[in-house]
Each structure stands twice: as structure tokens, then as C-alpha cells.
Design an enzyme around this catalytic site. Sequence first.
Site, PDB file in Angstrom:
ATOM      1  N   LEU A 276     -15.287   9.374 -19.977  1.00 22.98           N
ATOM      2  CA  LEU A 276     -14.670   8.299 -19.191  1.00 22.98           C
ATOM      3  C   LEU A 276     -15.432   8.072 -17.892  1.00 22.98           C
ATOM      4  CD1 LEU A 276     -11.142   9.643 -19.982  1.00 22.98           C
ATOM      5  CD2 LEU A 276     -11.985   7.394 -20.680  1.00 22.98           C
ATOM      6  N   PRO A 277     -15.190   6.921 -17.227  1.00 20.93           N
ATOM      7  CA  PRO A 277     -15.996   6.600 -16.039  1.00 20.93           C
ATOM      8  C   PRO A 277     -15.885   7.619 -14.899  1.00 20.93           C
ATOM      9  CG  PRO A 277     -14.850   4.643 -16.833  1.00 20.93           C
ATOM     10  CD  PRO A 277     -14.321   5.800 -17.619  1.00 20.93           C
TER      11      PRO A 277
ATOM     12  N   THR B  59     -18.848  12.383 -15.940  1.00 20.66           N
ATOM     13  CA  THR B  59     -19.381  12.950 -14.697  1.00 20.66           C
ATOM     14  C   THR B  59     -18.315  12.801 -13.622  1.00 20.66           C
ATOM     15  OG1 THR B  59     -21.615  12.299 -15.310  1.00 20.66           O
ATOM     16  CG2 THR B  59     -21.238  12.847 -12.995  1.00 20.66           C
TER      17      THR B  59
ATOM     18  N   LYS C 248     -24.773  18.832 -12.910  1.00 21.37           N
ATOM     19  CA  LYS C 248     -24.965  17.394 -13.142  1.00 21.37           C
ATOM     20  C   LYS C 248     -25.139  16.628 -11.823  1.00 21.37           C
ATOM     21  CE  LYS C 248     -24.797  13.334 -15.008  1.00 21.37           C
ATOM     22  NZ  LYS C 248     -25.974  12.821 -15.692  1.00 21.37           N
TER      23      LYS C 248
ATOM     24  N   LYS D 190     -21.531   6.020  -7.766  1.00 20.76           N
ATOM     25  CA  LYS D 190     -20.455   7.013  -7.924  1.00 20.76           C
ATOM     26  C   LYS D 190     -21.030   8.433  -7.810  1.00 20.76           C
ATOM     27  CE  LYS D 190     -19.184   8.755 -11.800  1.00 20.76           C
ATOM     28  NZ  LYS D 190     -18.705   9.129 -13.127  1.00 20.76           N
TER      29      LYS D 190
HETATM   30  P1  NAD Z   1     -18.780   3.027 -19.642  1.00 21.02           P
HETATM   31  O1  NAD Z   1     -18.143   2.338 -18.499  1.00 21.02           O
HETATM   32  O2  NAD Z   1     -19.775   2.302 -20.493  1.00 21.02           O
HETATM   33  O3  NAD Z   1     -17.635   3.576 -20.654  1.00 21.02           O
HETATM   34  C1  NAD Z   1     -16.412   4.074 -20.252  1.00 21.02           C
HETATM   35  C2  NAD Z   1     -15.397   3.752 -21.334  1.00 21.02           C
HETATM   36  O4  NAD Z   1     -14.139   4.326 -20.970  1.00 21.02           O
HETATM   37  C3  NAD Z   1     -15.153   2.250 -21.519  1.00 21.02           C
HETATM   38  O5  NAD Z   1     -15.315   1.905 -22.879  1.00 21.02           O
HETATM   39  C4  NAD Z   1     -13.734   2.051 -21.031  1.00 21.02           C
HETATM   40  O6  NAD Z   1     -13.033   1.026 -21.752  1.00 21.02           O
HETATM   41  C5  NAD Z   1     -13.138   3.410 -21.323  1.00 21.02           C
HETATM   42  N1  NAD Z   1     -11.933   3.684 -20.532  1.00 21.02           N
HETATM   43  C6  NAD Z   1     -11.733   3.548 -19.204  1.00 21.02           C
HETATM   44  N2  NAD Z   1     -10.494   3.928 -18.874  1.00 21.02           N
HETATM   45  C7  NAD Z   1      -9.891   4.322 -20.014  1.00 21.02           C
HETATM   46  C8  NAD Z   1      -8.601   4.821 -20.337  1.00 21.02           C
HETATM   47  N3  NAD Z   1      -7.665   4.988 -19.396  1.00 21.02           N
HETATM   48  N4  NAD Z   1      -8.343   5.118 -21.619  1.00 21.02           N
HETATM   49  C9  NAD Z   1      -9.282   4.951 -22.568  1.00 21.02           C
HETATM   50  N5  NAD Z   1     -10.522   4.486 -22.348  1.00 21.02           N
HETATM   51  C10 NAD Z   1     -10.820   4.168 -21.079  1.00 21.02           C
HETATM   52  O7  NAD Z   1     -19.422   4.355 -19.039  1.00 21.02           O
HETATM   53  P2  NAD Z   1     -20.583   5.262 -19.704  1.00 21.02           P
HETATM   54  O8  NAD Z   1     -21.906   4.722 -19.289  1.00 21.02           O
HETATM   55  O9  NAD Z   1     -20.281   5.481 -21.146  1.00 21.02           O
HETATM   56  O10 NAD Z   1     -20.365   6.608 -18.869  1.00 21.02           O
HETATM   57  C11 NAD Z   1     -19.297   7.499 -19.139  1.00 21.02           C
HETATM   58  C12 NAD Z   1     -19.467   8.720 -18.251  1.00 21.02           C
HETATM   59  O11 NAD Z   1     -20.713   9.340 -18.541  1.00 21.02           O
HETATM   60  C13 NAD Z   1     -19.462   8.402 -16.751  1.00 21.02           C
HETATM   61  O12 NAD Z   1     -18.772   9.421 -16.069  1.00 21.02           O
HETATM   62  C14 NAD Z   1     -20.941   8.387 -16.402  1.00 21.02           C
HETATM   63  O13 NAD Z   1     -21.165   8.730 -15.041  1.00 21.02           O
HETATM   64  C15 NAD Z   1     -21.486   9.435 -17.349  1.00 21.02           C
HETATM   65  N6  NAD Z   1     -22.896   9.264 -17.725  1.00 21.02           N
HETATM   66  C16 NAD Z   1     -23.413   8.036 -18.023  1.00 21.02           C
HETATM   67  C17 NAD Z   1     -24.759   7.934 -18.389  1.00 21.02           C
HETATM   68  C18 NAD Z   1     -25.379   6.597 -18.733  1.00 21.02           C
HETATM   69  O14 NAD Z   1     -26.614   6.535 -18.850  1.00 21.02           O
HETATM   70  N7  NAD Z   1     -24.602   5.534 -18.949  1.00 21.02           N
HETATM   71  C19 NAD Z   1     -25.563   9.085 -18.437  1.00 21.02           C
HETATM   72  C20 NAD Z   1     -25.006  10.330 -18.158  1.00 21.02           C
HETATM   73  C21 NAD Z   1     -23.662  10.408 -17.802  1.00 21.02           C
END
Ligand code: NAD
Length: 296
Positions: free
Chosen positions: A64-65, A95, A170, A245
Site C-alpha cells: 500500500l502507499p 514503504t 529501505k 514520501k
Molecule cells: P501505487 O499507488 O501504484 O499502488 C497502491 C495501491 O494501493 C493502489 O492500487 C491503491 O488503489 C491501493 N490502495 C490504497 N488504499 C487502499 C485501501 N485502503 N485498500 C485497498 N487498496 C488500497 O503504489 P506502488 O508504486 O505500487 O507502491 C506501493 C508501495 O511500494 C509504496 O509504499 C511505495 O513507496 C513502495 N515502493 C514503490 C516502488 C515503485 O517503484 N513504484 C518501489 C519500491 C517500493
Amino acid sequence: MKIGFIGLGHMGAPMALNLIKAGHALTVFDLSAEAMQMLADAGATRAATPKAAATGAEWVVTMLPAAAHVRTVLSAEDGVLAGIAKGVTIIDSSTIDPASAREFGKLAAANGNAFVDAPVSGGTGGAAAGTLTFMVGGSAALYESVKPVLSGMGKNIVHCGETGTGQVAKICNNLVLGVTMAGVAEAMALGEALGIDSKVLGGIMNTSTGRCWSSDTYNPFPGVIETAPSSRGYTGGFGTDLMLKDMGLATDAAKSVRQPAYMGALAQQLYQAMSSRGDGKLDFSAIIKLYRGEKG
Ligand code: NAD
């Protein structure tokens, strides 16, 4: 294994797809109907709530975000903790800050469940290829037990220490990433202004002491690395708002232990400037726009 998977975004969706490919039975939940449909098409079962996704699961994974979303997904009335069987482990790969990870560990324990923080590095490419690095915080026994699940999504699965230390690893890594990207952007833009060909400069950097992931894999200057987001309009990578973030997580964590984070604080302001001018959804390497005088 039966796995409940919650959060099917840029990272979660390809990670869940890899678990299906590895032969696991997935029940998924996301607020986005489109994301749910994509996973259902690949063979996952759709759940109506996080509670339903956790009911009957042998493992629960969340991606999740931010910490607030994890808190809601775990502890709301229709949340994971309301549906999960005792003894089942929750793996949070989002994260978030180490203190929240420790708090969720306690919440889970009070419910009769184990919790590990297992944030990832490797980006969306690593998520799709199943080559992510997982930084795992939890006891040694828990670490051993989650390895078979995580190995369906990643290549390097590293035990960092007790609960919260996966997030420490991380956050420190992303502090370096945010700072090096700003540094490479500054240097590439300076090179352009001083009249050197950007591909030549990128090439020199990547065989010299300036080389780093931000220069040799993800160079912010368009056309230097064909596969980098900079060569496709800064789309489909790691969003500026997510980097902002992470910079906030690093500077807040630094404050909590009275540790200076000079570079992190400055980089945080740069990503904040990007976000406030409307570029928060662009890949974080778009920070070079600030230096090249491009409008938001
Ligand atoms: P994203 O915003 O693409 O995906 C998050 C998902 O969570 C969305 O599909 C959203 O609809 C869902 N969501 C939000 N609130 C919700 C709830 N209450 N119930 C159910 N679903 C819910 O984000 P991402 O890029 O997939 O990143 C996810 C995590 O991984 C973050 O913490 C980010 O910092 C970390 N991360 C991202 C990357 C990257 O390259 N994108 C790399 C490493 C780590």
C-alpha cells in the site's frame, strides 16, 4: 499456498501476478475495480473487503502507499485483523516508517498473528521480473518462514534484524537514491548548459567515479539510457510523490534520533517543489526539469 493480497498498484499488481505464476492461490483486494479485474483475469479471486481477502488465507501480503493505508487495511472493522485466522503471518511490503511497522507488529501480536516488515527495492521492473530485493524485519524464525512466499516475487531476501529494521534499510537506501538522483540531474543539466553532448557526458560518468544507479540505469537526461523513464516522458517509474514520501520518512526518522540529514532535507525540498508545481505523478528523475528550466 492460499495468499490474501491487498494493494494492486504499480508494484502490487506485478508482485501478485508472480505469486499466481508460482502456483499460489490468490484472493485479492484493492480500491481500484480495474486493478481487481486485471488480477481476476489472471486467475485470482476477488474479495469485497480486506477482511474477506484475509479470511481463509495462510499468508496475507499488503502493498500500500503509506502507513495510514496499512493501518486502515489492518484495523478497520472490515480489515485484515477481523478476518485472519490466528497464527497466520502478515507481510507488509509497503514503504513506511519503522515506528509504524513496530506498532503494526504489536497490533498483529495482540490478535494472535505474526507480522514482518518486508519493503522492497528494484522498482516496477524488478516487480514484473520477480527480481525484487526484500528487506525483512522480524525474528530469524519468522524470516525463514516467509522466505518461500517472498521468493515467488524476489531474488534477494535479506534478514535485517527485528521488526522495523527492514524499513530502516529501505529508508536509508532511498535517502541515497533521492540524493544521488538530484546530484546526477544537477550535473547532467550543467553539462548541457556548458555545451557537452549529454550522451557523451552520461557515458563518461558511467565509466568514472560519478557512476551510480541514478546515472547508469535511470539517468534523468532523456535519451542517455533508452530504457529509463526519462526516455519515455518520465512515465511508468517511481513517482515523485512517493520519493517525496520516502524523503519525509528519512528526515522524520533522523529527527527521532537527533541525527543530521543535511542532504536528505535539501533533496526533500526539491521533490516537494516538483510536487507543488504539479509534477508529483511524474517519475522522480523528472527532478532534472527544475535544473533545465522546464515548466511544470
Ligand atoms: P501505487 O499507488 O501504484 O499502488 C497502491 C495501491 O494501493 C493502489 O492500487 C491503491 O488503489 C491501493 N490502495 C490504497 N488504499 C487502499 C485501501 N485502503 N485498500 C485497498 N487498496 C488500497 O503504489 P506502488 O508504486 O505500487 O507502491 C506501493 C508501495 O511500494 C509504496 O509504499 C511505495 O513507496 C513502495 N515502493 C514503490 C516502488 C515503485 O517503484 N513504484 C518501489 C519500491 C517500493
